[in-house]
Design a protein around this motif. Structure first.
Motif, PDB file in Angstrom:
ATOM      1  N   GLU A   3       2.396  12.550  -0.612  1.00 56.28           N
ATOM      2  CA  GLU A   3       3.017  11.318  -1.103  1.00 56.28           C
ATOM      3  C   GLU A   3       3.068  10.292   0.006  1.00 56.28           C
ATOM      4  O   GLU A   3       3.322  10.617   1.169  1.00 56.28           O
ATOM      5  CB  GLU A   3       4.427  11.620  -1.599  1.00 56.28           C
ATOM      6  CG  GLU A   3       5.095  10.436  -2.254  1.00 56.28           C
ATOM      7  CD  GLU A   3       6.418  10.796  -2.895  1.00 56.28           C
ATOM      8  OE1 GLU A   3       6.601  10.459  -4.071  1.00 56.28           O
ATOM      9  OE2 GLU A   3       7.251  11.416  -2.224  1.00 56.28           O
ATOM     10  N   ARG A   4       2.782   9.049  -0.330  1.00 57.32           N
ATOM     11  CA  ARG A   4       2.849   7.967   0.650  1.00 57.32           C
ATOM     12  C   ARG A   4       4.261   7.865   1.204  1.00 57.32           C
ATOM     13  O   ARG A   4       5.253   8.033   0.485  1.00 57.32           O
ATOM     14  CB  ARG A   4       2.462   6.648  -0.010  1.00 57.32           C
ATOM     15  CG  ARG A   4       1.018   6.608  -0.501  1.00 57.32           C
ATOM     16  CD  ARG A   4       0.043   6.343   0.611  1.00 57.32           C
ATOM     17  NE  ARG A   4      -1.328   6.397   0.125  1.00 57.32           N
ATOM     18  CZ  ARG A   4      -2.390   6.159   0.877  1.00 57.32           C
ATOM     19  NH1 ARG A   4      -2.239   5.880   2.155  1.00 57.32           N
ATOM     20  NH2 ARG A   4      -3.608   6.231   0.377  1.00 57.32           N
ATOM     21  N   TYR A   6       6.047   5.315   2.098  1.00 57.62           N
ATOM     22  CA  TYR A   6       6.953   4.310   1.522  1.00 57.62           C
ATOM     23  C   TYR A   6       7.569   4.811   0.230  1.00 57.62           C
ATOM     24  O   TYR A   6       8.679   4.425  -0.137  1.00 57.62           O
ATOM     25  CB  TYR A   6       6.242   2.969   1.326  1.00 57.62           C
ATOM     26  CG  TYR A   6       5.303   2.898   0.143  1.00 57.62           C
ATOM     27  CD1 TYR A   6       5.788   2.654  -1.135  1.00 57.62           C
ATOM     28  CD2 TYR A   6       3.928   3.060   0.311  1.00 57.62           C
ATOM     29  CE1 TYR A   6       4.935   2.577  -2.228  1.00 57.62           C
ATOM     30  CE2 TYR A   6       3.065   2.986  -0.763  1.00 57.62           C
ATOM     31  CZ  TYR A   6       3.573   2.754  -2.032  1.00 57.62           C
ATOM     32  OH  TYR A   6       2.721   2.674  -3.104  1.00 57.62           O
ATOM     33  N   ARG A   7       6.844   5.689  -0.497  1.00 55.35           N
ATOM     34  CA  ARG A   7       7.414   6.271  -1.711  1.00 55.35           C
ATOM     35  C   ARG A   7       8.579   7.199  -1.353  1.00 55.35           C
ATOM     36  O   ARG A   7       9.601   7.219  -2.043  1.00 55.35           O
ATOM     37  CB  ARG A   7       6.342   7.051  -2.471  1.00 55.35           C
ATOM     38  CG  ARG A   7       5.352   6.179  -3.241  1.00 55.35           C
ATOM     39  CD  ARG A   7       4.362   7.074  -3.990  1.00 55.35           C
ATOM     40  NE  ARG A   7       3.512   6.315  -4.888  1.00 55.35           N
ATOM     41  CZ  ARG A   7       3.836   6.025  -6.141  1.00 55.35           C
ATOM     42  NH1 ARG A   7       4.999   6.422  -6.635  1.00 55.35           N
ATOM     43  NH2 ARG A   7       3.002   5.332  -6.916  1.00 55.35           N
ATOM     44  N   LEU A  44       7.703   0.061   6.556  1.00 56.34           N
ATOM     45  CA  LEU A  44       7.784   1.080   5.502  1.00 56.34           C
ATOM     46  C   LEU A  44       8.934   0.783   4.540  1.00 56.34           C
ATOM     47  O   LEU A  44       8.792   0.921   3.322  1.00 56.34           O
ATOM     48  CB  LEU A  44       7.962   2.467   6.114  1.00 56.34           C
ATOM     49  CG  LEU A  44       6.693   3.182   6.576  1.00 56.34           C
ATOM     50  CD1 LEU A  44       7.052   4.473   7.303  1.00 56.34           C
ATOM     51  CD2 LEU A  44       5.778   3.474   5.391  1.00 56.34           C
ATOM     52  N   GLU A  47       7.927  -2.075   2.235  1.00 57.07           N
ATOM     53  CA  GLU A  47       7.036  -1.644   1.154  1.00 57.07           C
ATOM     54  C   GLU A  47       7.820  -0.877   0.091  1.00 57.07           C
ATOM     55  O   GLU A  47       7.558  -1.019  -1.107  1.00 57.07           O
ATOM     56  CB  GLU A  47       5.896  -0.797   1.710  1.00 57.07           C
ATOM     57  CG  GLU A  47       4.902  -1.616   2.516  1.00 57.07           C
ATOM     58  CD  GLU A  47       3.675  -0.845   2.940  1.00 57.07           C
ATOM     59  OE1 GLU A  47       2.603  -1.454   3.067  1.00 57.07           O
ATOM     60  OE2 GLU A  47       3.781   0.383   3.160  1.00 57.07           O
ATOM     61  N   ASP A  83      -1.010   3.887  -4.825  1.00 57.28           N
ATOM     62  CA  ASP A  83      -0.413   4.590  -3.697  1.00 57.28           C
ATOM     63  C   ASP A  83      -0.486   3.779  -2.403  1.00 57.28           C
ATOM     64  O   ASP A  83       0.161   4.114  -1.423  1.00 57.28           O
ATOM     65  CB  ASP A  83      -1.120   5.934  -3.473  1.00 57.28           C
ATOM     66  CG  ASP A  83      -0.513   7.044  -4.316  1.00 57.28           C
ATOM     67  OD1 ASP A  83      -1.228   8.008  -4.582  1.00 57.28           O
ATOM     68  OD2 ASP A  83       0.663   6.932  -4.690  1.00 57.28           O
ATOM     69  N   VAL A  84      -1.298   2.743  -2.373  1.00 56.44           N
ATOM     70  CA  VAL A  84      -1.526   2.002  -1.139  1.00 56.44           C
ATOM     71  C   VAL A  84      -0.564   0.834  -1.029  1.00 56.44           C
ATOM     72  O   VAL A  84      -0.502  -0.015  -1.918  1.00 56.44           O
ATOM     73  CB  VAL A  84      -2.976   1.485  -1.061  1.00 56.44           C
ATOM     74  CG1 VAL A  84      -3.218   0.760   0.254  1.00 56.44           C
ATOM     75  CG2 VAL A  84      -3.961   2.639  -1.220  1.00 56.44           C
ATOM     76  N   GLY A  85       0.188   0.786   0.060  1.00 58.07           N
ATOM     77  CA  GLY A  85       1.103  -0.322   0.288  1.00 58.07           C
ATOM     78  C   GLY A  85       0.347  -1.561   0.751  1.00 58.07           C
ATOM     79  O   GLY A  85      -0.740  -1.462   1.322  1.00 58.07           O
ATOM     80  N   GLU A  88      -0.334  -1.697   4.577  1.00 56.87           N
ATOM     81  CA  GLU A  88      -1.319  -0.679   4.916  1.00 56.87           C
ATOM     82  C   GLU A  88      -2.721  -1.164   4.523  1.00 56.87           C
ATOM     83  O   GLU A  88      -3.694  -0.989   5.261  1.00 56.87           O
ATOM     84  CB  GLU A  88      -0.988   0.625   4.188  1.00 56.87           C
ATOM     85  CG  GLU A  88      -1.939   1.769   4.500  1.00 56.87           C
ATOM     86  CD  GLU A  88      -1.595   3.038   3.747  1.00 56.87           C
ATOM     87  OE1 GLU A  88      -2.139   4.091   4.106  1.00 56.87           O
ATOM     88  OE2 GLU A  88      -0.785   2.981   2.798  1.00 56.87           O
TER      89      GLU A  88
END
Length: 242
Positions: A3-4, A6-7, A44, A47, A83-85, A88
């Motif tokens: 999991e990213r 930021y999530r 982070l 995001e 999934d990409v902030g 990022e």
């Protein structure tokens, strides 16, 4: 796939909200507070805030802070969110598109330069239309990739832009740009890039593209900062290119 980060931070913020006595309309702690609490960068946390804003849990007010907009029970779930902030993504573009610009300086043709010049003129003429200006912006960057004469680099650049355009977090952040002067600055950046390409300067094109995307990044940092103006923007500061 892991999991990213930021999530994960977003989930921790939800848990903190659940444990707190916050009510709808109450102000949340600042990005800096959460960054120190979780031992992560403010990038982070930012995001994570954008993700929670898209999910309609919080409301971000520029220069004021972030406020609880809905209860956790009524929060909208968005499992399809990319999934990409956004920061990022910008960092990846900065690395890859700078290298692409350097390669383009080696292999660019007169026809490529003419197309870039025409696109730049169109971009300048469309400043009053965000949609058209963004389209010309994309075309300018992809033409540079095409000037490398390398189909894999073209595919890579195209994929980056497709990810950008379909990313709800990016669109949420980019929507805050309402002042056309920002686009004007980026057109000046494009002029610098084109000048280096005309000179066939590999290092100059690399640096000009890097600086352009650095300017975009810092603008978005500024527009998304709800805390004190002394945000630690050095997190993604431009390194010494030597």
């Amino acid at each position: 796939m892991a999991e990213r980060l930021y999530r994960e931070i977003g989930q921790k913020i939800r848990l903190e909200i659940e444990k707190s006595a916050l009510k709808v309309g109450d102000k949340l702690p600042t990005e800096r507070v959460y960054a120190e609490l979780f031992g992560v960068s403010r990038t982070l946390v930012r995001e994570a805030f954008i993700m929670l804003e898209i999910e309609d849990l919080i409301e971000v007010r520029k220069g004021s802070g972030s406020y609880l907009k809905n209860t956790l029970a009524s929060q909208v779930s968005l499992p399809e969110i990319s999934d990409v902030g956004p920061f990022e993504m910008l960092q990846a573009r900065q690395v890859l598109e700078s290298a692409i610009a350097a390669q383009a300086a080696i292999s660019i043709t007169k026809a490529d330069i003419q197309q870039l010049q025409e696109t730049l003129e169109l971009e300048g003429a469309e400043l009053n239309s965000v949609e058209k200006a963004n389209s010309a912006d994309r075309e300018f960057h992809l033409l540079i990739a095409k000037a490398t004469q390398n189909t894999l680099l073209v595919d890579t650049a195209t994929r980056l832009w497709e990810m950008r355009d379909s990313n709800p977090m990016w669109n949420q952040l980019h929507a805050r740009i309402k002042d056309s002067s920002y686009h004007g600055q980026w057109i000046d950046d494009h002029k610098d890039i084109l000048m280096q390409l005309k000179k066939r300067s590999e290092s100059g094109a690399r640096q000009a593209m890097w600086q352009h995307l650095e300017n975009v990044k810092q603008t978005l940092f500024s527009l998304s900062d709800t805390d004190a103006p002394d945000f630690d923007g050095y997190i993604f500061a431009q390194p010494n290119q030597g």
